[in-house]
Design a protein around this motif. Structure first.
Motif, mmCIF file in Angstrom:
data_model
loop_
_atom_site.group_PDB
_atom_site.id
_atom_site.type_symbol
_atom_site.label_atom_id
_atom_site.label_comp_id
_atom_site.label_asym_id
_atom_site.label_seq_id
_atom_site.Cartn_x
_atom_site.Cartn_y
_atom_site.Cartn_z
ATOM 1 N N GLU A 67 -9.200 -1.245 -1.295
ATOM 2 C CA GLU A 67 -8.767 -0.056 -0.254
ATOM 3 C C GLU A 67 -8.430 -0.600 1.005
ATOM 4 O O GLU A 67 -9.020 -1.554 1.455
ATOM 5 C CB GLU A 67 -9.761 0.956 -0.292
ATOM 6 C CG GLU A 67 -10.195 1.863 -1.547
ATOM 7 C CD GLU A 67 -10.869 3.069 -1.032
ATOM 8 O OE1 GLU A 67 -10.941 3.783 0.218
ATOM 9 O OE2 GLU A 67 -11.757 3.644 -1.870
ATOM 10 N N ASN A 68 -7.733 0.163 1.704
ATOM 11 C CA ASN A 68 -7.262 -0.258 3.311
ATOM 12 C C ASN A 68 -8.491 0.196 4.044
ATOM 13 O O ASN A 68 -9.119 1.105 3.716
ATOM 14 C CB ASN A 68 -5.996 0.614 3.752
ATOM 15 C CG ASN A 68 -4.909 0.371 3.022
ATOM 16 O OD1 ASN A 68 -4.719 -0.479 2.187
ATOM 17 N ND2 ASN A 68 -3.874 1.404 2.867
ATOM 18 N N THR B 3 0.770 -1.158 0.030
ATOM 19 C CA THR B 3 0.012 -0.015 0.099
ATOM 20 C C THR B 3 0.871 1.239 -0.055
ATOM 21 O O THR B 3 1.872 1.470 0.643
ATOM 22 C CB THR B 3 -1.000 -0.011 1.386
ATOM 23 O OG1 THR B 3 -1.638 1.329 1.061
ATOM 24 C CG2 THR B 3 -0.236 -0.309 2.447
ATOM 25 N N ASP B 4 0.454 2.431 -0.694
ATOM 26 C CA ASP B 4 1.320 3.378 -0.799
ATOM 27 C C ASP B 4 0.476 4.510 0.133
ATOM 28 O O ASP B 4 1.071 5.524 0.125
ATOM 29 C CB ASP B 4 1.171 3.908 -2.393
ATOM 30 C CG ASP B 4 2.108 3.106 -3.063
ATOM 31 O OD1 ASP B 4 3.061 2.372 -2.931
ATOM 32 O OD2 ASP B 4 1.756 2.904 -4.334
ATOM 33 N N GLU B 5 -0.346 4.024 0.646
ATOM 34 C CA GLU B 5 -1.193 5.092 1.574
ATOM 35 C C GLU B 5 -1.131 5.108 3.003
ATOM 36 O O GLU B 5 -1.676 5.951 3.828
ATOM 37 C CB GLU B 5 -2.664 5.125 1.054
ATOM 38 C CG GLU B 5 -3.060 4.889 -0.231
ATOM 39 C CD GLU B 5 -2.585 6.459 -0.977
ATOM 40 O OE1 GLU B 5 -2.891 7.521 -0.174
ATOM 41 O OE2 GLU B 5 -2.288 6.485 -2.157
ATOM 42 N N TRP B 6 -0.144 4.123 3.608
ATOM 43 C CA TRP B 6 -0.372 4.178 5.003
ATOM 44 C C TRP B 6 0.171 5.167 5.556
ATOM 45 O O TRP B 6 -0.625 5.492 6.842
ATOM 46 C CB TRP B 6 0.823 3.014 5.168
ATOM 47 C CG TRP B 6 1.072 2.451 6.582
ATOM 48 C CD1 TRP B 6 1.385 2.748 7.772
ATOM 49 C CD2 TRP B 6 -0.085 1.207 7.114
ATOM 50 N NE1 TRP B 6 1.072 2.053 8.617
ATOM 51 C CE2 TRP B 6 0.085 1.295 8.350
ATOM 52 C CE3 TRP B 6 -1.193 0.311 6.386
ATOM 53 C CZ2 TRP B 6 -0.823 0.104 9.208
ATOM 54 C CZ3 TRP B 6 -1.953 -0.481 7.056
ATOM 55 C CH2 TRP B 6 -1.589 -0.525 8.326
ATOM 56 N N VAL C 244 -0.048 8.402 5.071
ATOM 57 C CA VAL C 244 -1.157 9.403 4.587
ATOM 58 C C VAL C 244 -2.415 9.385 5.562
ATOM 59 O O VAL C 244 -2.880 10.119 6.416
ATOM 60 C CB VAL C 244 -1.320 9.544 3.094
ATOM 61 C CG1 VAL C 244 -2.576 10.499 2.950
ATOM 62 C CG2 VAL C 244 -0.344 10.176 2.320
ATOM 63 N N GLN C 245 -2.444 7.907 5.725
ATOM 64 C CA GLN C 245 -3.950 7.637 6.412
ATOM 65 C C GLN C 245 -3.209 7.577 7.920
ATOM 66 O O GLN C 245 -4.467 8.028 8.788
ATOM 67 C CB GLN C 245 -4.138 6.030 5.877
ATOM 68 C CG GLN C 245 -4.867 6.311 4.904
ATOM 69 C CD GLN C 245 -5.007 4.943 4.065
ATOM 70 O OE1 GLN C 245 -4.859 3.787 4.582
ATOM 71 N NE2 GLN C 245 -5.781 4.983 2.924
ATOM 72 N N ALA D 76 -9.224 5.923 3.740
ATOM 73 C CA ALA D 76 -9.270 7.307 3.009
ATOM 74 C C ALA D 76 -10.284 8.263 3.180
ATOM 75 O O ALA D 76 -10.150 9.469 2.942
ATOM 76 C CB ALA D 76 -9.105 6.903 1.561
ATOM 77 N N ASN E 47 -5.561 -3.323 1.882
ATOM 78 C CA ASN E 47 -6.189 -3.695 0.801
ATOM 79 C C ASN E 47 -7.228 -4.817 0.838
ATOM 80 O O ASN E 47 -7.288 -5.772 0.638
ATOM 81 C CB ASN E 47 -5.309 -4.382 -0.266
ATOM 82 C CG ASN E 47 -4.197 -3.329 -0.502
ATOM 83 O OD1 ASN E 47 -4.690 -2.259 -0.971
ATOM 84 N ND2 ASN E 47 -2.956 -3.655 -0.966
#
Length: 279
Positions: free
Chosen positions: A265-266, A97-100, A102-103, A235, A256
């Motif tokens: 999505e996470n 995941t590329d959003e960790w 940020v989240q 998100a 995911n």
């Protein structure tokens, strides 16, 4: 698709979720590790990418030895006893995941923000759903969610969930359905999952999700269901903030986890004990 398996060491219920390419073991009695080989064979045959187990405390060590990874916890899942959420990834792409960060930052911002003052609420009719409301609910979900991990845009499916014990509350502007929220109630295990929350875009900003969840909580408490949880898009600042401001507690993030809104999505885990009225 819920399946029940049994051998001389264990009986379990699993959700074979081909759409989301996952298997979830949602309940079991006995040695869940005794099914590991069979589950892996099923996963390979169905192109499953991860296996999720809602694990009892005594089984965590054994599942770690089968290379399951802890990703969170659901408070009170097993009749007041917590469940650890353990995941086994079968494809490398599924655990990336590329959003960790940020989240994480979004949660830090949320936890550091003050609870907003209650504002005067606009007059909407809020009531429990009846079986005849299934087509209205399905239409709302179709308008709000381009993609969803369950076929909620199908009125037959929605009606089936009601028959199986799901509870929905609806918000109306005059005769128009503008928002809904549901709870999947598991009376056997004594918990409920708050889910299927949807508000038409033009009606956001009226605290409708918060009001609907509060109505659900009142009914659940009266039915003797005190442990509730929700799995929210990591998100979505709005949904996470709603749960946090309703005194739900963050319990981890599932990488995911499912296809929702537009892509996989996470998802964040949030839990609440409804017996603690002071929260």
């Amino acid at each position: 698709m819920i399946k029940t398996w049994e051998n001389e060491c264990c009986r379990l219920e699993l959700d074979l979720d081909v759409f989301n390419k996952r298997i979830r073991i949602i309940n079991y009695e006995g040695n869940v590790c005794s099914f590991f080989r069979d589950i892996m064979e099923m996963a390979k045959a169905k192109d499953i990418e991860n296996i999720i187990i809602f694990a009892k405390t005594n089984d965590i060590a054994g599942l770690l030895e089968h290379v399951f990874e802890p990703e969170g916890q659901i408070d009170g899942y097993y009749n007041g006893h917590d469940a650890a959420v353990l995941v086994n990834y079968l494809k490398e792409s599924r655990r990336r995941t590329d959003e960790w960060i940020v989240q994480d930052d979004m949660l830090r911002k949320l936890f550091g923000s003050p609870i907003p003052q209650e504002k005067k609420l606009s007059p909407f009719l809020i009531r429990p759903a009846a079986p005849g409301d299934a087509p209205l609910l399905a239409k709302l979900y179709q308008e709000v969610f381009p993609v969803y991990p369950a076929p909620v845009s199908d009125p037959v499916y929605v009606n089936k969930t009601m028959e199986e014990g799901a509870v929905y509350y609806l918000a109306f502007d005059q005769e128009k359905l503008v928002a809904a929220a549901g709870a999947d109630v598991n009376y056997l295990l004594g918990h409920a999952e708050v889910t299927d929350c949807a508000v038409l875009p033009s009606y956001r900003g009226h605290s409708l999700t918060k009001r609907l969840i509060s109505a659900l909580e009142t009914e659940l408490r009266q039915a003797g269901i005190f442990h509730v949880f929700s799995i929210a898009r990591a998100a979505s600042m709005g949904m996470n903030a709603t749960l946090y401001h309703l005194s739900y507690r963050y319990r981890g993030r599932l990488i995911n986890n499912c296809v929702i809104y537009k892509s996989i999505e996470n998802m964040n885990i949030w839990c609440k004990n409804l017996s603690r009225l002071s929260e």
